[in-house]
Design an enzyme around this catalytic site. Structure first.
Site, PDB file in Angstrom:
ATOM      1  N   HIS A 108      -8.064   0.233  19.273  1.00  0.00           N
ATOM      2  CA  HIS A 108      -7.440   1.424  18.690  1.00  0.00           C
ATOM      3  C   HIS A 108      -8.367   2.626  18.794  1.00  0.00           C
ATOM      4  O   HIS A 108      -9.559   2.523  18.561  1.00  0.00           O
ATOM      5  CB  HIS A 108      -7.140   1.119  17.229  1.00  0.00           C
ATOM      6  CG  HIS A 108      -6.429   2.214  16.503  1.00  0.00           C
ATOM      7  ND1 HIS A 108      -5.586   3.106  17.120  1.00  0.00           N
ATOM      8  CD2 HIS A 108      -6.413   2.545  15.195  1.00  0.00           C
ATOM      9  CE1 HIS A 108      -5.097   3.941  16.218  1.00  0.00           C
ATOM     10  NE2 HIS A 108      -5.591   3.626  15.049  1.00  0.00           N
ATOM     11  N   ARG A 148      -0.147  10.507  20.270  1.00  0.00           N
ATOM     12  CA  ARG A 148      -1.132  11.604  20.322  1.00  0.00           C
ATOM     13  C   ARG A 148      -1.313  12.089  21.757  1.00  0.00           C
ATOM     14  O   ARG A 148      -1.307  13.291  22.027  1.00  0.00           O
ATOM     15  CB  ARG A 148      -2.481  11.101  19.775  1.00  0.00           C
ATOM     16  CG  ARG A 148      -2.454  10.944  18.289  1.00  0.00           C
ATOM     17  CD  ARG A 148      -3.783  10.539  17.709  1.00  0.00           C
ATOM     18  NE  ARG A 148      -3.700  10.628  16.246  1.00  0.00           N
ATOM     19  CZ  ARG A 148      -4.319   9.817  15.400  1.00  0.00           C
ATOM     20  NH1 ARG A 148      -5.102   8.846  15.862  1.00  0.00           N
ATOM     21  NH2 ARG A 148      -4.191   9.975  14.106  1.00  0.00           N
ATOM     22  N   GLY A 177       0.884  -1.172   0.000  1.00  0.00           N
ATOM     23  CA  GLY A 177       0.000   0.000   0.000  1.00  0.00           C
ATOM     24  C   GLY A 177       0.916   1.213   0.000  1.00  0.00           C
ATOM     25  O   GLY A 177       1.578   1.487   1.011  1.00  0.00           O
ATOM     26  N   ASN A 205      -0.985   7.269   1.341  1.00  0.00           N
ATOM     27  CA  ASN A 205      -0.476   8.265   2.285  1.00  0.00           C
ATOM     28  C   ASN A 205       0.334   7.638   3.420  1.00  0.00           C
ATOM     29  O   ASN A 205       1.444   8.092   3.720  1.00  0.00           O
ATOM     30  CB  ASN A 205      -1.653   9.054   2.882  1.00  0.00           C
ATOM     31  CG  ASN A 205      -2.222  10.046   1.886  1.00  0.00           C
ATOM     32  OD1 ASN A 205      -1.515  10.523   0.997  1.00  0.00           O
ATOM     33  ND2 ASN A 205      -3.498  10.362   2.014  1.00  0.00           N
ATOM     34  N   VAL A 206      -0.228   6.601   4.048  1.00  0.00           N
ATOM     35  CA  VAL A 206       0.481   6.003   5.189  1.00  0.00           C
ATOM     36  C   VAL A 206       1.701   5.222   4.697  1.00  0.00           C
ATOM     37  O   VAL A 206       2.803   5.347   5.248  1.00  0.00           O
ATOM     38  CB  VAL A 206      -0.455   5.086   6.016  1.00  0.00           C
ATOM     39  CG1 VAL A 206       0.320   4.429   7.158  1.00  0.00           C
ATOM     40  CG2 VAL A 206      -1.639   5.865   6.569  1.00  0.00           C
ATOM     41  N   GLY A 207       1.513   4.432   3.639  1.00  0.00           N
ATOM     42  CA  GLY A 207       2.605   3.597   3.136  1.00  0.00           C
ATOM     43  C   GLY A 207       3.795   4.430   2.678  1.00  0.00           C
ATOM     44  O   GLY A 207       4.949   4.144   3.023  1.00  0.00           O
ATOM     45  N   ASN A 221      -6.978  -0.254   8.831  1.00  0.00           N
ATOM     46  CA  ASN A 221      -8.086  -0.216   9.791  1.00  0.00           C
ATOM     47  C   ASN A 221      -9.320  -0.954   9.286  1.00  0.00           C
ATOM     48  O   ASN A 221      -9.455  -1.127   8.077  1.00  0.00           O
ATOM     49  CB  ASN A 221      -8.466   1.243  10.062  1.00  0.00           C
ATOM     50  CG  ASN A 221      -7.622   1.825  11.172  1.00  0.00           C
ATOM     51  OD1 ASN A 221      -7.464   1.209  12.219  1.00  0.00           O
ATOM     52  ND2 ASN A 221      -7.064   2.994  10.941  1.00  0.00           N
ATOM     53  N   ASP A 267       2.160  -1.463  -4.537  1.00  0.00           N
ATOM     54  CA  ASP A 267       0.736  -1.105  -4.628  1.00  0.00           C
ATOM     55  C   ASP A 267       0.137  -1.917  -5.778  1.00  0.00           C
ATOM     56  O   ASP A 267       0.828  -2.723  -6.412  1.00  0.00           O
ATOM     57  CB  ASP A 267       0.579   0.418  -4.832  1.00  0.00           C
ATOM     58  CG  ASP A 267      -0.742   0.944  -4.258  1.00  0.00           C
ATOM     59  OD1 ASP A 267      -1.807   0.605  -4.807  1.00  0.00           O
ATOM     60  OD2 ASP A 267      -0.707   1.681  -3.254  1.00  0.00           O
TER      61      ASP A 267
HETATM   62  N1  APR Z   1      -2.706  -4.361  -2.673  1.00  0.00           N
HETATM   63  C1  APR Z   1      -1.827  -3.349  -2.518  1.00  0.00           C
HETATM   64  N2  APR Z   1      -2.223  -2.089  -2.317  1.00  0.00           N
HETATM   65  C2  APR Z   1      -3.544  -1.849  -2.268  1.00  0.00           C
HETATM   66  C3  APR Z   1      -4.508  -2.869  -2.421  1.00  0.00           C
HETATM   67  C4  APR Z   1      -4.032  -4.186  -2.636  1.00  0.00           C
HETATM   68  N3  APR Z   1      -4.853  -5.210  -2.785  1.00  0.00           N
HETATM   69  N4  APR Z   1      -5.737  -2.307  -2.335  1.00  0.00           N
HETATM   70  C5  APR Z   1      -5.560  -0.993  -2.134  1.00  0.00           C
HETATM   71  N5  APR Z   1      -4.243  -0.706  -2.096  1.00  0.00           N
HETATM   72  C6  APR Z   1      -3.578   0.570  -1.949  1.00  0.00           C
HETATM   73  C7  APR Z   1      -4.306   1.703  -2.681  1.00  0.00           C
HETATM   74  O1  APR Z   1      -4.082   1.637  -4.070  1.00  0.00           O
HETATM   75  C8  APR Z   1      -3.696   2.930  -2.021  1.00  0.00           C
HETATM   76  O2  APR Z   1      -2.540   3.399  -2.691  1.00  0.00           O
HETATM   77  O3  APR Z   1      -3.574   1.002  -0.597  1.00  0.00           O
HETATM   78  C9  APR Z   1      -3.267   2.403  -0.629  1.00  0.00           C
HETATM   79  C10 APR Z   1      -4.012   3.092   0.485  1.00  0.00           C
HETATM   80  O4  APR Z   1      -3.588   4.404   0.502  1.00  0.00           O
HETATM   81  P1  APR Z   1      -4.532   5.637   0.847  1.00  0.00           P
HETATM   82  O5  APR Z   1      -5.806   5.517   0.088  1.00  0.00           O
HETATM   83  O6  APR Z   1      -3.717   6.876   0.729  1.00  0.00           O
HETATM   84  O7  APR Z   1      -4.897   5.355   2.390  1.00  0.00           O
HETATM   85  P2  APR Z   1      -3.972   5.659   3.649  1.00  0.00           P
HETATM   86  O8  APR Z   1      -4.308   6.985   4.202  1.00  0.00           O
HETATM   87  O9  APR Z   1      -2.565   5.344   3.322  1.00  0.00           O
HETATM   88  O10 APR Z   1      -4.552   4.584   4.682  1.00  0.00           O
HETATM   89  C11 APR Z   1      -4.309   3.207   4.496  1.00  0.00           C
HETATM   90  O11 APR Z   1      -4.006   2.749   6.827  1.00  0.00           O
HETATM   91  O12 APR Z   1      -4.225   4.045   8.759  1.00  0.00           O
HETATM   92  C12 APR Z   1      -4.852   3.123   7.911  1.00  0.00           C
HETATM   93  O13 APR Z   1      -7.189   3.716   8.092  1.00  0.00           O
HETATM   94  C13 APR Z   1      -6.084   3.683   7.231  1.00  0.00           C
HETATM   95  O14 APR Z   1      -6.917   1.566   6.464  1.00  0.00           O
HETATM   96  C14 APR Z   1      -6.245   2.753   6.077  1.00  0.00           C
HETATM   97  C15 APR Z   1      -4.803   2.429   5.703  1.00  0.00           C
END
Ligand code: APR
Length: 314
Positions: free
Chosen positions: A178, A154, A10, A13-15, A123, A34
């Site tokens: 959490h 936090r 992933g 944003n978090v990744g 999450n 991704d």
């Molecule tokens: N395999 C790999 N990546 C995937 C898959 C998959 N099967 N499905 C979705 N993704 C990727 C998306 O393409 C996207 O780039 O996961 C990424 C998620 O990124 P964001 O939409 O920016 O979400 P983000 O804010 O990073 O949050 C991700 O972390 O903190 C938790 O609640 C949050 O569950 C959420 C997760």
């Protein structure tokens, strides 16, 4: 010495933020993965980050990909894949979508990195870490969820803002699920060893605890999506403890069976984190009030896991 290999599944944003912290702390080589539709963007993020190396002075190979073979034999895999929360959504609303994503990711990761430690961030965390454990087939000690490191960060931030002191000197413990579900333990909170209640009256501390509990929601409202810098920082704190075998005592979602009488679920507890993942769950003494809060938090975790299992098996 061989560099650690850290894969982040992933690259959102978090990744991507995890990759930044991991590289800047020079914890090892980083693979960002991704979905195929995002392959170019992921490659671009990795290249962009690699180009920070000369300025930030880190040496690390950073790869962006959608191909799991590039993640092979990772030491640690951080799972952030899944949808983030949008305004008005609770973490639980995400269960159905994220259980399928995290389940399939865990299977791929287990196939390619059979000896890795999994750090789950997606999450709703307590259900996703359970899903990753089930689908990976890994021993429970090698699957751990990031929740407490963020919640505590936090809480520590808000205490430091209140007292006007360094965030570094605040030491705290909390348990349970959490965010909204967390169980604060003010009697285990101190500032350089001095009980926090000598700085902040109990009533005000309760307000701060309330803000920390709802800290995720506060950011969703402000940003229109869930937080990422601090969740990533908490996740990389765990990765550092694992790859450096630091045996740090950190609050994590760990598998508890006999521990705290939980009976086979992942819940937030103090753990010792090292090369093997959760080296130990630490059982602290809880008074009657804390125990009640913990038990009701565990009940919520069980409900979420039942919901997740329905989608997993359905
Ligand atoms: N395999 C790999 N990546 C995937 C898959 C998959 N099967 N499905 C979705 N993704 C990727 C998306 O393409 C996207 O780039 O996961 C990424 C998620 O990124 P964001 O939409 O920016 O979400 P983000 O804010 O990073 O949050 C991700 O972390 O903190 C938790 O609640 C949050 O569950 C959420 C997760």
């Amino acid at each position: 010495m061989k560099r650690a290999k850290i894969s982040v599944i992933g690259a959102g944003n978090v990744g991507a933020s995890c990759a930044v912290w991991a590289a800047s702390k020079e914890l090892g080589d980083v693979v960002l993965l991704d979905i195929p539709q995002a392959a170019d963007k992921t490659k671009g993020k990795a290249l962009d980050l690699a180009q920070c190396g000369p300025v930030e002075r880190f040496d690390a190979n950073i790869v962006g990909t959608s191909d799991y073979t590039e993640t092979a034999n990772s030491d640690v895999v951080v799972i952030t894949a899944g949808l983030p929360r949008k305004p008005g959504m609770s973490r639980d609303d995400l269960v159905q979508t994220n259980v399928k994503i995290v389940g399939s990711v865990a299977e791929e990761v287990a196939r390619h990195s059979p000896d890795a430690v999994l750090v789950v961030v997606s999450n709703p965390l307590d259900a996703m870490v359970y899903t990753a454990w089930k689908k990976s087939g890994f021993p429970p000690q090698r699957v751990v969820g990031q929740a407490g490191c963020l919640d505590i960060a936090r809480y520590r931030t808000f205490i430091a803002m209140e007292v006007g002191c360094s965030v570094e000197d605040i030491s705290a413990l909390l348990m349970g699920g959490h965010g909204d579900d967390m169980v604060p333990l003010p009697r285990y909170t101190s500032i350089s060893g001095i009980p926090v209640t000598q700085f902040i009256p109990a009533e005000r501390l309760n307000e701060i605890i309330g803000r920390a509990k709802m800290g995720g929601g506060e950011l969703v409202k402000l940003m229109g999506t869930s937080a990422y810098y601090a969740p990533a920082s908490g996740s990389i704190q765990m990765v550092e403890a694992i790859v450096k075998d630091k045996r740090r005592i950190l609050p994590c979602a760990a598998y508890c069976d006999k521990e705290y009488g939980v009976g086979g679920y992942y819940v937030g507890v103090p753990t010792m984190l090292g090369r093997n993942g959760v080296e130990r769950v630490i059982e602290v003494e809880l008074d009657a009030g804390e125990r009640d809060l913990f038990d009701s938090s565990v009940e919520h975790v069980k409900e979420l896991v039942t919901l997740a299992e329905g989608f997993l098996n359905g």
